[in-house]
Scaffold this motif. Structure first.
Motif, mmCIF file in Angstrom:
data_model
loop_
_atom_site.group_PDB
_atom_site.id
_atom_site.type_symbol
_atom_site.label_atom_id
_atom_site.label_comp_id
_atom_site.label_asym_id
_atom_site.label_seq_id
_atom_site.Cartn_x
_atom_site.Cartn_y
_atom_site.Cartn_z
ATOM 1 N N HIS A 74 0.857 -1.190 0.000
ATOM 2 C CA HIS A 74 0.000 0.000 0.000
ATOM 3 C C HIS A 74 0.891 1.236 0.000
ATOM 4 N N TYR A 75 0.278 2.368 -0.338
ATOM 5 C CA TYR A 75 0.968 3.652 -0.328
ATOM 6 C C TYR A 75 0.092 4.674 0.387
ATOM 7 N N ALA A 76 0.732 5.758 0.852
ATOM 8 C CA ALA A 76 0.005 6.858 1.479
ATOM 9 C C ALA A 76 0.591 8.171 0.985
ATOM 10 N N ALA A 77 -0.280 9.138 0.771
ATOM 11 C CA ALA A 77 0.158 10.461 0.312
ATOM 12 C C ALA A 77 0.145 11.438 1.482
ATOM 13 N N GLY A 78 1.059 12.400 1.429
ATOM 14 C CA GLY A 78 1.125 13.417 2.469
ATOM 15 C C GLY A 78 1.325 14.794 1.880
ATOM 16 N N VAL A 79 0.667 15.778 2.467
ATOM 17 C CA VAL A 79 0.810 17.177 2.054
ATOM 18 C C VAL A 79 1.050 18.013 3.304
ATOM 19 N N VAL A 131 2.346 4.851 -9.434
ATOM 20 C CA VAL A 131 1.650 4.015 -8.463
ATOM 21 C C VAL A 131 0.174 3.922 -8.832
ATOM 22 N N ALA A 132 -0.377 2.711 -8.803
ATOM 23 C CA ALA A 132 -1.794 2.524 -9.098
ATOM 24 C C ALA A 132 -2.646 3.234 -8.051
ATOM 25 N N ARG A 133 -3.657 3.956 -8.510
ATOM 26 C CA ARG A 133 -4.488 4.756 -7.619
ATOM 27 C C ARG A 133 -5.103 3.913 -6.498
ATOM 28 N N GLU A 134 -5.530 2.693 -6.832
ATOM 29 C CA GLU A 134 -6.199 1.864 -5.838
ATOM 30 C C GLU A 134 -5.253 1.392 -4.744
ATOM 31 N N LYS A 135 -3.941 1.564 -4.937
ATOM 32 C CA LYS A 135 -2.967 1.189 -3.906
ATOM 33 C C LYS A 135 -2.785 2.286 -2.852
ATOM 34 N N ILE A 136 -3.303 3.482 -3.113
ATOM 35 C CA ILE A 136 -3.138 4.604 -2.185
ATOM 36 C C ILE A 136 -4.288 4.566 -1.179
#
Length: 399
Positions: A74-79, A131-136
């Motif tokens: 899985h992946y996670a985005a940060g701002v 990265v595939a969107r569904e992995k985020i």
């Protein structure tokens, strides 16, 4: 209870980059062999962990299968919204940055415009990462406090003029289609330390955040302390110098007017160390602060004295926190930390030994973050990973 046990096993594997065997997990957690095997199987099926070969244990029978995190699970985005710059990161499951971007914070007091820019740059980040969107699994957003965490709202942050009760969470959830978590930048920085900081992110510690403002993230017993409203760590009005400049709160010598980058620049200009220049905006403060630190590095005694006084005052502020909380260590970080690190780490540990209430019992660890200048953005993404995968006492509470 099942969710909690799953997070306990996941966290035990996460904290061992070399991996752990099922036998080790049984010994560490006290869970039954069957429970550990069942949870490991589910984590494998969900692609959160992988089997990474076998390891032999001397005299302990057949080799054991090692379990490790699957970085691509899985992946996670940060701002991170800073008054000067907005930073974007994408983390894999181990906390490694796989994509990074930056955007100068628009100066116009128009949150809608800023949120539109955040959405566009976020989409660019994802597209360029591959990265595939569904992995985020989600998007974390870190911003200056105070915040209304329950509603995902930023409430009148200093240095972000015109940002009155901005509903960031709802706006970004609508535009990105991802779950969004909003937290304070100092809290996010502490989470980053627990997720990717290694030994400095374990146990109990204070994360002392040096940005445009100063704040503290608090971790006790490996668990983040957010406070009742999610705004723990607002330390700007701890007094570090009773004879210092007057503060808007009515006291003298608060953190807000003695050890922030702006206060150091003010002192440098007042004493002639720096030529007066506009420094009303965060970018202007950053430019003047650069000149001050450069002068100190080049041997300017007066510039060095300003930084040394700030270090001494910082030690007093840190001692007030560590004496109250009785933690293992203090970790320093934030966008201004790198320019202060060498000088602060030379002076502050010695002063803390003097100010610490427990110095006769044990030493207090002092360290700089290993996460880097983007610690708050990494922390924003780590918020998503922490919420999704780490054990917390709240997981045991029924709605």
């Amino acid at each position: 209870m099942g969710d909690f046990n799953r997070s306990v096993i996941f966290d035990a594997i996460r904290r061992a980059p070399e991996g752990r065997s099922r036998v080790e997990l049984v010994e560490m957690t006290g869970l039954s062999t069957q429970t550990v095997s069942n949870i490991a199987r589910r984590l494998l099926d969900d692609e959160l962990i992988v089997e990474a070969g076998k390891a032999s244990a001397a005299g302990l029978g057949k080799p054991r299968t090692i379990l490790r995190l699957n970085p691509e699970g899985h992946y996670a985005a940060g701002v991170h919204i800073d008054p000067a710059v907005i930073t974007f990161v994408l983390l894999d499951l181990t906390g490694q940055v796989v994509a990074h971007n930056r955007l100068k914070t628009p100066t116009a007091a128009d949150p809608d415009h800023v949120m539109a820019r955040i959405h566009d740059r976020f989409e660019q980040l994802v597209a360029e990462s591959g990265v595939a969107r569904e992995k985020i699994v989600g998007l974390g957003l870190a911003a200056p406090g105070p915040i209304d965490q329950e509603r995902g709202i930023i409430v009148d942050p200093p240095n972000l003029h015109g940002w009155h009760r901005v509903p960031l969470r709802d706006a970004l959830e609508a535009s990105t289609g991802l779950p969004v978590l909003v937290d304070k930048d100092v809290t996010a920085a502490a989470v980053a330390e627990t997720w990717v900081g290694g030994e400095t992110g374990t146990g109990s510690f204070v994360f002392f955040y040096i940005g445009t403002g100063i704040g503290a993230g608090l971790v006790l017993g490996d668990e983040l302390m957010r406070g009742v409203s999610g705004n723990a760590g607002e330390i700007g009005h701890i007094v570090t110098d009773p004879d210092g400049p007057p503060c808007g709160c009515g006291q003298r010598g608060c953190i807000a007017v003695t050890i922030t980058p702006q206060s150091m620049v003010d002192e440098a200009e007042a004493t002639g160390v720096l030529a007066p220049a506009p420094h009303e905006t965060p970018r202007e403060i950053d430019a003047q602060f650069d000149l001050l630190c450069e002068a100190a590095s080049n041997g300017d005694a007066a510039a060095g004295a300003i930084l040394d006084r700030a270090a001494d005052r910082t030690a007093r502020a840190v001692a007030a926190l560590t004496n109250l909380l009785d933690v293992d260590r203090v970790v320093f970080g934030g966008p201004f930390w790198a320019r202060l690190e060498a000088r602060y780490l030379e002076r502050i540990p010695r002063l803390l030994d003097e100010y610490s209430a427990t110095s006769a019992v044990r030493g207090l660890g002092v360290a700089g973050t290993g996460v880097g200048d983007d610690v708050a953005a990494v922390g924003a993404a780590s918020l998503v990973l922490e919420r999704s995968f780490t054990p917390s006492a709240t997981r045991l509470l029924l709605d």
